[in-house]
Design a protein around this motif. Structure first.
Motif, mmCIF file in Angstrom:
data_model
loop_
_atom_site.group_PDB
_atom_site.id
_atom_site.type_symbol
_atom_site.label_atom_id
_atom_site.label_comp_id
_atom_site.label_asym_id
_atom_site.label_seq_id
_atom_site.Cartn_x
_atom_site.Cartn_y
_atom_site.Cartn_z
ATOM 1 N N GLY A 1 0.813 -1.210 0.000
ATOM 2 C CA GLY A 1 0.000 0.000 0.000
ATOM 3 C C GLY A 1 0.845 1.257 0.000
ATOM 4 N N PHE A 2 1.856 1.311 0.861
ATOM 5 C CA PHE A 2 2.736 2.485 0.907
ATOM 6 C C PHE A 2 3.568 2.607 -0.365
ATOM 7 C CE2 PHE A 2 1.907 2.561 5.492
ATOM 8 C CZ PHE A 2 1.843 3.930 5.715
ATOM 9 N N ARG A 3 3.998 1.497 -0.911
ATOM 10 C CA ARG A 3 4.786 1.544 -2.148
ATOM 11 C C ARG A 3 3.969 2.158 -3.283
ATOM 12 N NH1 ARG A 3 8.023 -3.198 -5.509
ATOM 13 N NH2 ARG A 3 7.124 -2.694 -7.528
ATOM 14 N N ARG A 4 2.720 1.751 -3.390
ATOM 15 C CA ARG A 4 1.874 2.266 -4.461
ATOM 16 C C ARG A 4 1.531 3.745 -4.236
ATOM 17 N NH1 ARG A 4 -1.688 0.464 -8.397
ATOM 18 N NH2 ARG A 4 -3.531 1.784 -8.703
ATOM 19 N N ALA A 5 1.247 4.090 -2.978
ATOM 20 C CA ALA A 5 0.795 5.451 -2.690
ATOM 21 C C ALA A 5 1.899 6.490 -2.857
ATOM 22 C CB ALA A 5 0.234 5.513 -1.270
ATOM 23 N N TYR A 6 3.157 6.105 -2.563
ATOM 24 C CA TYR A 6 4.232 7.107 -2.528
ATOM 25 C C TYR A 6 5.389 6.785 -3.468
ATOM 26 C CZ TYR A 6 1.604 8.618 1.513
ATOM 27 O OH TYR A 6 0.602 9.061 2.345
ATOM 28 N N ASP A 7 5.149 5.937 -4.476
ATOM 29 C CA ASP A 7 6.165 5.630 -5.489
ATOM 30 C C ASP A 7 7.468 5.148 -4.849
ATOM 31 O OD1 ASP A 7 4.411 6.446 -7.549
ATOM 32 O OD2 ASP A 7 4.995 8.529 -7.264
ATOM 33 N N TRP A 8 7.355 4.156 -4.000
ATOM 34 C CA TRP A 8 8.524 3.625 -3.289
ATOM 35 C C TRP A 8 9.046 2.333 -3.913
ATOM 36 C CZ3 TRP A 8 6.879 4.326 2.563
ATOM 37 C CH2 TRP A 8 7.062 5.676 2.915
ATOM 38 N N GLU A 9 8.944 2.221 -5.251
ATOM 39 C CA GLU A 9 9.432 1.005 -5.910
ATOM 40 C C GLU A 9 10.921 0.784 -5.673
ATOM 41 O OE1 GLU A 9 7.659 3.305 -7.347
ATOM 42 O OE2 GLU A 9 5.800 2.372 -8.057
ATOM 43 N N HIS A 10 11.669 1.867 -5.477
ATOM 44 C CA HIS A 10 13.111 1.763 -5.272
ATOM 45 C C HIS A 10 13.471 1.558 -3.803
ATOM 46 C CE1 HIS A 10 11.818 5.816 -4.658
ATOM 47 N NE2 HIS A 10 12.984 6.227 -4.217
ATOM 48 N N ILE A 11 12.481 1.619 -2.918
ATOM 49 C CA ILE A 11 12.710 1.368 -1.488
ATOM 50 C C ILE A 11 12.180 -0.010 -1.112
ATOM 51 C CG2 ILE A 11 12.174 2.128 0.858
ATOM 52 C CD1 ILE A 11 12.031 4.982 -0.177
ATOM 53 N N ASP B 1 10.794 -5.305 -5.420
ATOM 54 C CA ASP B 1 10.235 -6.645 -5.618
ATOM 55 C C ASP B 1 11.046 -7.690 -4.860
ATOM 56 O OD1 ASP B 1 8.247 -5.656 -7.194
ATOM 57 O OD2 ASP B 1 9.109 -6.311 -9.103
ATOM 58 N N ASP B 2 12.340 -7.434 -4.700
ATOM 59 C CA ASP B 2 13.189 -8.371 -3.975
ATOM 60 C C ASP B 2 12.727 -8.523 -2.524
ATOM 61 O OD1 ASP B 2 15.576 -10.050 -3.814
ATOM 62 O OD2 ASP B 2 16.377 -8.480 -2.512
ATOM 63 N N VAL B 3 12.280 -7.429 -1.918
ATOM 64 C CA VAL B 3 11.761 -7.487 -0.548
ATOM 65 C C VAL B 3 10.509 -8.356 -0.499
ATOM 66 C CG1 VAL B 3 10.739 -6.141 1.330
ATOM 67 C CG2 VAL B 3 12.738 -5.254 0.099
ATOM 68 N N PHE B 4 9.607 -8.163 -1.454
ATOM 69 C CA PHE B 4 8.364 -8.941 -1.469
ATOM 70 C C PHE B 4 8.634 -10.420 -1.752
ATOM 71 C CE2 PHE B 4 6.771 -4.659 -2.157
ATOM 72 C CZ PHE B 4 5.658 -4.624 -1.323
ATOM 73 N N ARG B 5 9.601 -10.695 -2.624
ATOM 74 C CA ARG B 5 9.963 -12.097 -2.882
ATOM 75 C C ARG B 5 10.466 -12.760 -1.602
ATOM 76 N NH1 ARG B 5 10.714 -13.424 -8.375
ATOM 77 N NH2 ARG B 5 10.695 -11.629 -9.792
ATOM 78 N N GLY B 6 11.308 -12.044 -0.876
ATOM 79 C CA GLY B 6 11.833 -12.591 0.370
ATOM 80 C C GLY B 6 10.742 -12.826 1.405
ATOM 81 N N LEU B 7 9.827 -11.865 1.534
ATOM 82 C CA LEU B 7 8.717 -12.030 2.475
ATOM 83 C C LEU B 7 7.844 -13.219 2.089
ATOM 84 C CD1 LEU B 7 7.655 -8.294 3.018
ATOM 85 C CD2 LEU B 7 8.750 -9.803 4.689
ATOM 86 N N LEU B 8 7.644 -13.409 0.789
ATOM 87 C CA LEU B 8 6.850 -14.556 0.344
ATOM 88 C C LEU B 8 7.526 -15.883 0.702
ATOM 89 C CD1 LEU B 8 5.341 -13.740 -3.182
ATOM 90 C CD2 LEU B 8 4.119 -14.218 -1.057
ATOM 91 N N LEU B 9 8.835 -15.936 0.583
ATOM 92 C CA LEU B 9 9.544 -17.167 0.941
ATOM 93 C C LEU B 9 9.395 -17.472 2.432
ATOM 94 C CD1 LEU B 9 12.822 -16.865 -1.186
ATOM 95 C CD2 LEU B 9 10.871 -18.392 -1.568
#
Length: 459
Positions: free
Chosen positions: A265-275, A278-286
């Motif tokens: 939600g925060f990534r989408r709202a404030y353009d935080w793709e570089h913070i 996707d690597d963070v989300f991949r790790g959380l999914l694992l």
């Protein structure tokens, strides 16, 4: 993948910019919370009978239902959130530093929702003073309610201390870029601050993280709450040797799912793709997949032991649970999530942020339903059924469903409000992503000139 370099301006964007979507979301959440407060006021006037939770004994039913199930769910989310943050600091998991503070805030918000449920389910909030606090020295020895209040309060204080120490560092360095209207809050957060304390605070945070990791299996979702159910011998559905670890895995799967949704939600709202990459989300999914696997394995242990030559009351309770469509749906959602995570680990092209969010929603819904069913089934199949003419029934009332929407709204409002006052991403995380660790920018260590006019920011 974005190649932008994270800056202080990025993490200050939620504080300095407010969109129409923010106000719309704030209004929706306030409406959800307000609707439940109105329903709660009606419950206070008429009594718990309006929920149907008072119907037990010869009429069947359950005295605990969605209120207690959602209480356990929120406690699990909160407990898992602080464990995730503590692991990031204690084990040096720098990959997840951008979401560490979100996990801490999720703990504060989740504990607030859980504590609210205690007040709601007591029927009369004044009993918290007359029955709990006023006789604490007596009730703490034998009251499950008082144990719940004790451990929730302890974790809340521990997490708030943990969070305030890290925020202190950020506010002191970003003070000249923060809005004037919150100066009293910033003055309180940085009272007596000196750069000499940074190293000491870093050690304090490390020790607090260690304490949290050690206490996790013993208190709250890994210990106290499952023990409080298991020590009631007349309710076989609540008894089990794997209950503590099972509750802990549910907490961790719920918390990771919550962090995925909040971070997205925060990534989408404030353009935080570089913070929040996707690597963070991949790790959380694992990690989510790992704890989903443990969760299913412990459920299998409980079913095997509870169905194969178990005592009659235990076998009857476990068989009833296994034949519940809600239970099968919950296990199916967790298994489907695990299957997707395993597939995308083998074939990375299957990963998308949207699918990660869907996995998070699926797990949160599954764990909520499992906890509500766990509570209700414990009442439906007691060891002694002398007073039951017919099997009991239970379905959450409209007030109970409104409580769930209201607490979700309350948790979201906490995030929306805090994000307007302090950074929800640590300055240390930005420094790490830049690779400078806070030593290449001299302005970060220069004392703030109080006479300098702070820039005006949009409310």
């Amino acid at each position: 993948m974005s190649t932008k370099t994270p800056t202080e301006a990025d993490i200050l964007r939620p504080i300095q910019n407010t969109s129409k979507k923010y106000f719309i979301l704030f209004g929706i959440c306030a409406l959800a919370l307000g609707s439940f407060l109105v329903a709660w006021a009606y419950q206070l006037q008429q009594g718990l009978v309006v929920t149907g939770l008072s119907d037990w004994g010869s009429g069947g039913g359950a005295t605990w239902g969605l209120y207690i199930g959602a209480f356990i769910w929120w406690v699990g989310i909160a407990h898992g959130g602080i464990i995730l943050s503590a692991a990031v600091r204690l084990l040096g998991m720098d990959r997840y530093m951008p979401v560490a503070r979100l996990a801490e805030l999720l703990t504060i918000a989740g504990l607030s929702a859980a504590g609210f449920y205690i007040l709601v389910h007591m029927g009369r909030p004044d009993r918290m003073v007359t029955s709990v606090l006023g006789h604490y020295h007596i009730t703490v020895n034998n009251s499950p309610l008082v144990w719940d209040v004790t451990v929730i309060t302890a974790y809340f204080v521990l997490t708030a201390t943990y969070l305030s120490l890290t925020i202190r560092y950020d506010v002191s360095r970003l003070r000249d870029q923060l809005p004037d209207r919150f100066d009293p809050i910033y003055d309180g957060l940085t009272l007596g601050y000196s750069e000499k304390e940074d190293e000491i605070i870093e050690r304090m945070v490390w020790w607090l993280a260690l304490a949290i990791i050690i206490m996790a299996p013993l208190l709250l979702h890994g210990g106290v709450i499952p023990w409080l159910f298991a020590v009631l011998p007349g309710m076989p559905a609540w008894f089990g040797g794997v209950q503590g670890p099972q509750f802990l895995t549910i907490a961790l799967t719920s918390a990771i799912s919550g962090v995925i949704l909040v971070a997205a939600g925060f990534r989408r709202a404030y353009d935080w793709e570089h913070i929040m990459t996707d690597d963070v989300f991949r790790g959380l999914l694992l990690w989510l997949g790992f704890f989903c696997l443990l969760f299913l394995w412990l459920q299998l242990q409980q079913n095997v032991v509870g169905l194969f030559k178990a005592p009659l009351d235990v076998g009857a309770a476990q068989e009833a649970t296994l034949h519940q469509p809600i239970y099968l749906l919950s296990m199916g959602l967790v298994f489907s999530t695990l299957a997707y995570i395993f597939a995308q680990a083998i074939r990375p092209a299957l990963f998308t942020r949207l699918r990660a969010m869907i996995a998070g929603v699926a797990v949160l819904f599954a764990t909520l339903m499992e906890k509500i069913l766990f509570v209700v089934e414990g009442f439906m199949h007691p060891t002694f059924e002398l007073y039951r003419a017919t099997p009991g029934e239970y379905f959450p009332s409209a007030i109970e469903w409104l409580s769930l929407l209201g607490t979700i709204g309350m948790v979201t409002l906490i995030f929306l409000s805090v994000s307007k006052v302090v950074p929800v991403v640590e300055l240390h995380a930005i420094e790490h992503l830049r690779g400078d660790h806070g030593h290449e920018h001299e302005h970060e260590h220069e004392p703030v000139n109080e006479s300098t006019k702070k820039p005006e920011v949009e409310a």
